[in-house]
Design a protein around this motif. Sequence first.
Motif, PDB file in Angstrom:
ATOM      1  N   CYS A   1      28.940  58.943  31.192  1.00  0.00           N
ATOM      2  CA  CYS A   1      29.492  59.708  30.074  1.00  0.00           C
ATOM      3  C   CYS A   1      28.393  60.505  29.365  1.00  0.00           C
ATOM      4  CB  CYS A   1      30.198  58.760  29.109  1.00  0.00           C
ATOM      5  SG  CYS A   1      30.960  59.593  27.709  1.00  0.00           S
ATOM      6  N   LEU A   2      27.279  59.843  29.072  1.00  0.00           N
ATOM      7  CA  LEU A   2      26.168  60.510  28.401  1.00  0.00           C
ATOM      8  C   LEU A   2      25.634  61.667  29.250  1.00  0.00           C
ATOM      9  CD1 LEU A   2      24.304  60.543  25.953  1.00  0.00           C
ATOM     10  CD2 LEU A   2      22.821  58.937  27.152  1.00  0.00           C
ATOM     11  N   THR A   3      25.578  61.472  30.553  1.00  0.00           N
ATOM     12  CA  THR A   3      25.108  62.523  31.453  1.00  0.00           C
ATOM     13  C   THR A   3      26.002  63.753  31.377  1.00  0.00           C
ATOM     14  OG1 THR A   3      24.144  60.919  32.968  1.00  0.00           O
ATOM     15  CG2 THR A   3      24.647  63.084  33.875  1.00  0.00           C
ATOM     16  N   VAL A   4      27.300  63.551  31.472  1.00  0.00           N
ATOM     17  CA  VAL A   4      28.236  64.678  31.447  1.00  0.00           C
ATOM     18  C   VAL A   4      28.222  65.366  30.077  1.00  0.00           C
ATOM     19  CG1 VAL A   4      30.678  65.318  31.613  1.00  0.00           C
ATOM     20  CG2 VAL A   4      29.675  63.749  33.291  1.00  0.00           C
ATOM     21  N   VAL A   5      28.166  64.607  29.012  1.00  0.00           N
ATOM     22  CA  VAL A   5      28.125  65.196  27.664  1.00  0.00           C
ATOM     23  C   VAL A   5      26.857  66.025  27.480  1.00  0.00           C
ATOM     24  CG1 VAL A   5      27.881  64.631  25.205  1.00  0.00           C
ATOM     25  CG2 VAL A   5      29.640  63.507  26.571  1.00  0.00           C
ATOM     26  N   MET A   6      25.707  65.475  27.879  1.00  0.00           N
ATOM     27  CA  MET A   6      24.450  66.202  27.708  1.00  0.00           C
ATOM     28  C   MET A   6      24.399  67.441  28.603  1.00  0.00           C
ATOM     29  SD  MET A   6      22.975  64.735  25.281  1.00  0.00           S
ATOM     30  CE  MET A   6      21.345  65.434  25.313  1.00  0.00           C
ATOM     31  N   MET A   7      24.952  67.367  29.804  1.00  0.00           N
ATOM     32  CA  MET A   7      24.995  68.538  30.669  1.00  0.00           C
ATOM     33  C   MET A   7      25.892  69.613  30.065  1.00  0.00           C
ATOM     34  SD  MET A   7      24.760  67.275  34.620  1.00  0.00           S
ATOM     35  CE  MET A   7      26.172  66.211  34.615  1.00  0.00           C
ATOM     36  N   SER A   8      27.020  69.213  29.483  1.00  0.00           N
ATOM     37  CA  SER A   8      27.909  70.182  28.831  1.00  0.00           C
ATOM     38  C   SER A   8      27.219  70.844  27.645  1.00  0.00           C
ATOM     39  CB  SER A   8      29.193  69.491  28.364  1.00  0.00           C
ATOM     40  OG  SER A   8      29.861  68.926  29.455  1.00  0.00           O
ATOM     41  N   LEU A   9      26.514  70.046  26.868  1.00  0.00           N
ATOM     42  CA  LEU A   9      25.766  70.589  25.730  1.00  0.00           C
ATOM     43  C   LEU A   9      24.692  71.565  26.207  1.00  0.00           C
ATOM     44  CD1 LEU A   9      25.169  70.576  22.682  1.00  0.00           C
ATOM     45  CD2 LEU A   9      23.673  68.618  23.088  1.00  0.00           C
ATOM     46  N   SER A  10      23.982  71.201  27.260  1.00  0.00           N
ATOM     47  CA  SER A  10      22.945  72.083  27.811  1.00  0.00           C
ATOM     48  C   SER A  10      23.548  73.393  28.307  1.00  0.00           C
ATOM     49  CB  SER A  10      22.222  71.405  28.966  1.00  0.00           C
ATOM     50  OG  SER A  10      21.542  70.277  28.525  1.00  0.00           O
ATOM     51  N   LEU A  11      24.669  73.312  28.987  1.00  0.00           N
ATOM     52  CA  LEU A  11      25.319  74.521  29.493  1.00  0.00           C
ATOM     53  C   LEU A  11      25.790  75.407  28.344  1.00  0.00           C
ATOM     54  CD1 LEU A  11      26.023  75.850  32.166  1.00  0.00           C
ATOM     55  CD2 LEU A  11      28.282  74.814  31.992  1.00  0.00           C
ATOM     56  N   THR A  12      26.284  74.802  27.277  1.00  0.00           N
ATOM     57  CA  THR A  12      26.709  75.570  26.099  1.00  0.00           C
ATOM     58  C   THR A  12      25.518  76.298  25.485  1.00  0.00           C
ATOM     59  OG1 THR A  12      28.487  73.994  25.658  1.00  0.00           O
ATOM     60  CG2 THR A  12      27.803  75.406  23.836  1.00  0.00           C
ATOM     61  N   ILE A  13      24.400  75.620  25.361  1.00  0.00           N
ATOM     62  CA  ILE A  13      23.200  76.245  24.796  1.00  0.00           C
ATOM     63  C   ILE A  13      22.729  77.397  25.680  1.00  0.00           C
ATOM     64  CG2 ILE A  13      20.749  75.854  24.282  1.00  0.00           C
ATOM     65  CD1 ILE A  13      21.615  73.010  23.339  1.00  0.00           C
ATOM     66  N   ILE A  14      22.747  77.200  26.982  1.00  0.00           N
ATOM     67  CA  ILE A  14      22.341  78.271  27.903  1.00  0.00           C
ATOM     68  C   ILE A  14      23.284  79.464  27.771  1.00  0.00           C
ATOM     69  CG2 ILE A  14      22.184  78.889  30.358  1.00  0.00           C
ATOM     70  CD1 ILE A  14      21.035  76.041  30.789  1.00  0.00           C
ATOM     71  N   TYR A  15      24.574  79.200  27.670  1.00  0.00           N
ATOM     72  CA  TYR A  15      25.539  80.289  27.492  1.00  0.00           C
ATOM     73  C   TYR A  15      25.271  81.061  26.201  1.00  0.00           C
ATOM     74  CZ  TYR A  15      29.731  82.764  26.205  1.00  0.00           C
ATOM     75  OH  TYR A  15      30.606  83.736  25.783  1.00  0.00           O
ATOM     76  N   LEU A  16      24.995  80.342  25.113  1.00  0.00           N
ATOM     77  CA  LEU A  16      24.747  81.008  23.833  1.00  0.00           C
ATOM     78  C   LEU A  16      23.496  81.888  23.886  1.00  0.00           C
ATOM     79  CD1 LEU A  16      25.625  78.119  21.357  1.00  0.00           C
ATOM     80  CD2 LEU A  16      26.993  80.169  21.883  1.00  0.00           C
ATOM     81  N   HIS A  17      22.525  81.521  24.710  1.00  0.00           N
ATOM     82  CA  HIS A  17      21.285  82.299  24.806  1.00  0.00           C
ATOM     83  C   HIS A  17      21.333  83.396  25.857  1.00  0.00           C
ATOM     84  CE1 HIS A  17      19.330  80.021  21.827  1.00  0.00           C
ATOM     85  NE2 HIS A  17      18.994  78.971  22.561  1.00  0.00           N
ATOM     86  N   THR A  18      22.109  83.188  26.919  1.00  0.00           N
ATOM     87  CA  THR A  18      22.069  84.151  28.025  1.00  0.00           C
ATOM     88  C   THR A  18      23.402  84.828  28.303  1.00  0.00           C
ATOM     89  OG1 THR A  18      22.612  82.530  29.737  1.00  0.00           O
ATOM     90  CG2 THR A  18      20.268  82.810  29.169  1.00  0.00           C
ATOM     91  N   GLY A  19      24.493  84.252  27.855  1.00  0.00           N
ATOM     92  CA  GLY A  19      25.805  84.796  28.206  1.00  0.00           C
ATOM     93  C   GLY A  19      26.137  84.452  29.651  1.00  0.00           C
ATOM     94  N   PHE A  20      27.117  85.175  30.209  1.00  0.00           N
ATOM     95  CA  PHE A  20      27.518  84.929  31.597  1.00  0.00           C
ATOM     96  C   PHE A  20      26.657  85.779  32.525  1.00  0.00           C
ATOM     97  CE2 PHE A  20      31.688  83.850  29.599  1.00  0.00           C
ATOM     98  CZ  PHE A  20      31.745  82.544  30.036  1.00  0.00           C
ATOM     99  N   ASN A  21      25.456  85.315  32.800  1.00  0.00           N
ATOM    100  CA  ASN A  21      24.599  86.034  33.744  1.00  0.00           C
ATOM    101  C   ASN A  21      24.222  85.111  34.899  1.00  0.00           C
ATOM    102  OD1 ASN A  21      22.592  84.353  32.848  1.00  0.00           O
ATOM    103  ND2 ASN A  21      21.469  85.923  31.730  1.00  0.00           N
ATOM    104  N   LEU A  22      23.315  85.577  35.738  1.00  0.00           N
ATOM    105  CA  LEU A  22      22.935  84.813  36.921  1.00  0.00           C
ATOM    106  C   LEU A  22      22.366  83.438  36.577  1.00  0.00           C
ATOM    107  CD1 LEU A  22      22.674  84.778  39.986  1.00  0.00           C
ATOM    108  CD2 LEU A  22      20.442  85.844  39.737  1.00  0.00           C
ATOM    109  N   VAL A  23      21.565  83.361  35.519  1.00  0.00           N
ATOM    110  CA  VAL A  23      20.980  82.082  35.103  1.00  0.00           C
ATOM    111  C   VAL A  23      22.089  81.087  34.752  1.00  0.00           C
ATOM    112  CG1 VAL A  23      19.580  80.934  33.349  1.00  0.00           C
ATOM    113  CG2 VAL A  23      18.817  83.109  34.316  1.00  0.00           C
ATOM    114  N   PHE A  24      23.059  81.523  33.981  1.00  0.00           N
ATOM    115  CA  PHE A  24      24.170  80.659  33.590  1.00  0.00           C
ATOM    116  C   PHE A  24      24.889  80.109  34.820  1.00  0.00           C
ATOM    117  CE2 PHE A  24      28.690  80.059  32.842  1.00  0.00           C
ATOM    118  CZ  PHE A  24      28.675  79.133  31.818  1.00  0.00           C
TER     119      PHE A  24
END
Length: 154
Positions: free
Chosen positions: A102-125
């Motif tokens: 559970c902690l793994t999935v939550v932290m991965m979701s949080l990380s993906l959200t942060i990446i989206y907020l910084h990069t948007g929908f680009n290749l890195v995302f």
Amino acid sequence: MGGKPGSEPEDQPIGVDAPRPRRSRSRWARTMWVGLAVLCFAIGVVGIFLPLLPATDFFLLAAICASRGSRRLERWIRANRFSGPAIDAWERERAISPVAKCLTVVMMSLSLTIIYLHTGFNLVFWAVLAVLVAVAAFVLSRPSPSRGQRRDSN
């Protein structure tokens, strides 16, 4: 971690059907193994909170390195309340606890959200999304540890 050579007990269990690694004879080599074990353990602790650092892998590596440098450090790593249960469950059953999943999935979701907020929908995302989905699939596919299978630690 010092002490006389041969003063550490050799009859302590270190894993399921695992041959005991030979402890290094040279003081320099033992110091290097202990340093590497401490570094791996520290990375494992950080990996509890960061999804791309696999905590259990680093805890296992820390125990392996410690077994070559200091049996006492190895026993401490295996008895530690953070690393011990994860190491034991993985060695015995290749299992990951539901809380860790559970902690793994939550932290991965949080990380993906942060990446989206910084990069948007680009290749890195999209690249990070692909890696995180693969990691999540692997973690969620692992069984949960059986109850009562934890071995007693000294």
